[in-house]
Motif scaffolding. Structure first.
Motif, short mmCIF file in Angstrom:
data_model
loop_
_atom_site.label_atom_id
_atom_site.label_comp_id
_atom_site.label_asym_id
_atom_site.label_seq_id
_atom_site.Cartn_x
_atom_site.Cartn_y
_atom_site.Cartn_z
N UNK A 14 1.09 -0.77 0.13
CA UNK A 14 0.21 0.13 0.06
C UNK A 14 0.73 1.08 -0.25
N UNK A 15 0.96 2.00 -1.03
CA UNK A 15 1.60 3.02 -1.35
C UNK A 15 0.78 4.75 0.05
N UNK A 16 1.90 4.90 0.11
CA UNK A 16 1.70 6.58 0.65
C UNK A 16 2.73 7.36 0.02
N UNK A 17 1.96 8.24 -1.10
CA UNK A 17 3.07 9.25 -2.10
C UNK A 17 2.63 10.96 -1.19
N UNK A 18 3.24 11.05 -0.71
CA UNK A 18 3.86 13.18 -0.57
C UNK A 18 4.30 13.51 -1.62
N UNK A 19 3.79 14.27 -1.74
CA UNK A 19 4.16 15.30 -2.28
C UNK A 19 4.69 16.37 -2.48
N UNK A 97 6.56 7.01 -0.80
CA UNK A 97 7.49 7.59 -2.02
C UNK A 97 6.91 9.00 -1.29
N UNK A 98 7.88 9.71 -1.73
CA UNK A 98 8.57 11.20 -1.66
C UNK A 98 8.37 11.70 -3.62
N UNK A 99 7.00 11.95 -3.67
CA UNK A 99 7.34 13.22 -5.32
C UNK A 99 8.08 14.34 -5.77
N UNK A 100 9.03 14.91 -5.83
CA UNK A 100 9.17 16.02 -6.14
C UNK A 100 9.02 16.73 -7.57
N UNK A 105 11.00 10.46 -7.66
CA UNK A 105 10.74 9.96 -6.96
C UNK A 105 11.86 9.14 -6.22
N UNK A 106 11.29 8.82 -4.61
CA UNK A 106 12.37 8.55 -3.41
C UNK A 106 11.38 7.52 -2.72
N UNK A 107 11.85 6.45 -2.41
CA UNK A 107 10.91 5.54 -2.13
C UNK A 107 11.26 4.54 -0.97
#
Length: 299
Positions: A14-19, A97-100, A105-107
Motif C-alpha cells: 500500500x503506497x503513501x505518496x507525499x508530494x 514515496x517522496x514525489x518531487x 521519486x524516492x521510495x
C-alpha cells in the motif's frame, strides 16, 4: 478449468505518496504539500496493468490482516484479477514515496507480509503457474521463493519474465531458465558490475545479459527509451515524448504492457514500442496503478 493467461508472483504494497518540493535535510522536519495513497507493489502493479489491458490474470502473494490488505484485495478484484493465491498474514507491506515536482521519486519499502511468502504457498498454486502463458516475477519477495517458482515453471510451456527489481544477485542456473529479463539501467549496472550511463553502454550490457538468459533482454532507460536484445540483434527503441508528472509505477506499467503485446504475437521491438506508449500515459497522470491505462484509453 480455465487457466489465466498471466500469473504474477510478487509483492503487494500500500503506497503513501507525499508530494513535496524537495527532500528534507538530515534532522529537518519538512512539510509536504499533498498525500496520494493507493495500491502498489511491483507484483500487484504489473498484475493490474495486465488485467487493465484485457489479459486474464492471477496474483500470488501475501497481504496483512489489516485495512491496507483489505484495500489491496479490493483493487485486484475491481479489475478482475484472480486473488485466490493471495493469503493474509501479519502486516501489509508499505511503500512511502517522496514525489518531487519533476516526477522523480524516492521510495522506502516496509517488507511486511511480502516476505512471509513461502514455497508451500507456491505449491498450492502450482497448477496455475504451470498452465499460464506468461509468468511474471520481481524481487520484492524472498529470493528462495523466486528461484523455487522458476524451477516449477521451467518444465511448463509458459514464458518466464523476470524483472530483477530491486536488483538482487541471482543464481546463474536460475537465471538461465528465464525467458525474458527486464531491468533498468541501475539494475543492469548491478548485474554486470559495469557503467550503464549511455545508450552505447546499455547496448553492451544488454548484449552481455542476453548470454545469461533464454530469449531476450529488455533494458529500460526512462526518457531515453529501451534497449531490446534478442538473438544477434541489439536495438534502441526511443521513448515516447511526454510531460512526466509522476513516475511511480511506470516501470511496472511498462512490463504489463510488454507482456500484453507479446501475448498478442508481436515482436519484442513492437512490444517495446507499445509498452513505451502505455508507460508514457502512466507518467502523465498522478497515482500508482490507479493511473494505469486500459486498452480502451489507448485505442
Amino acid at each position: 478449468m480455465e487457466f489465466p493467461q498471466v500469473v504474477v508472483v510478487g509483492s503487494l504494497n500500500y503506497d503513501l505518496v507525499l508530494k513535496q518540493d524537495r527532500l528534507p535535510y538530515k534532522g529537518e522536519t519538512y512539510t509536504a504539500d499533498d498525500l496520494i495513497q493507493g495500491p502498489g507493489g511491483k507484483g500487484a502493479n504489473q498484475a493490474v496493468q495486465c488485467a487493465k489491458l484485457g489479459l486474464s490474470t492471477a496474483m500470488i502473494g501475501k497481504v496483512g490482516e489489516d485495512r491496507f490488505g483489505e484495500a489491496l484485495l479490493g483493487t485486484l478484484r475491481a479489475v478482475g484479477i484472480n486473488d485466490e493465491g493471495v493469503k493474509r498474514q501479519g502486516t501489509t507491506g508499505l511503500g512511502v514515496v517522496h514525489l518531487l515536482p519533476d516526477g522523480d521519486y524516492y521510495s522506502t519499502l516496509l517488507k511486511g507480509a511480502n516476505h512471509l511468502l513461502t514455497e508451500s504457498d507456491i505449491d498450492e498454486q502450482k497448477n496455475f503457474i504451470q498452465n499460464c502463458e506468461f509468468l511474471l516475477l520481481q524481487q520484492e519477495v524472498p529470493d528462495h521463493v523466486v528461484e523455487y517458482v522458476i524451477d516449477i515453471a521451467e518444465s511448463s510451456n509458459c514464458q518466464i519474465v523476470l524483472n530483477n527489481a530491486p536488483a538482487r544477485s541471482i543464481k546463474e542456473d536460475s537465471l538461465k531458465k528465464v525467458d525474458i529479463l527486464v531491468v533498468n539501467e541501475t539494475e543492469a549496472a548491478y548485474m554486470e558490475n559495469a557503467s550503464v550511463d549511455s545508450i552505447d553502454e546499455a547496448k553492451v550490457a544488454a548484449s552481455n545479459l542476453l548470454k545469461r538468459v533464454q530469449k531476450a533482454v529488455i533494458l529500460t532507460l526512462g526518457e531515453k527509451g529501451a534497449i531490446v536484445a534478442q538473438g544477434t540483434s541489439v536495438i534502441h527503441v526511443p521513448a515516447k515524448k511526454v510531460t512526466a508528472v509522476d513516475a511511480t509505477g511506470a516501470g511496472d506499467s511498462y512490463i504489463g504492457a510488454l507482456v500484453f503485446s507479446l501475448n498478442e504475437g508481436k515482436s519484442y521491438e513492437e512490444a517495446a514500442i507499445f509498452a513505451s506508449e502505455i508507460s508514457a500515459k502512466t507518467v502523465s497522470q498522478y497515482g500508482g496503478s490507479d493511473s494505469f491505462p486500459t486498452h480502451n484509453t489507448m485505442v
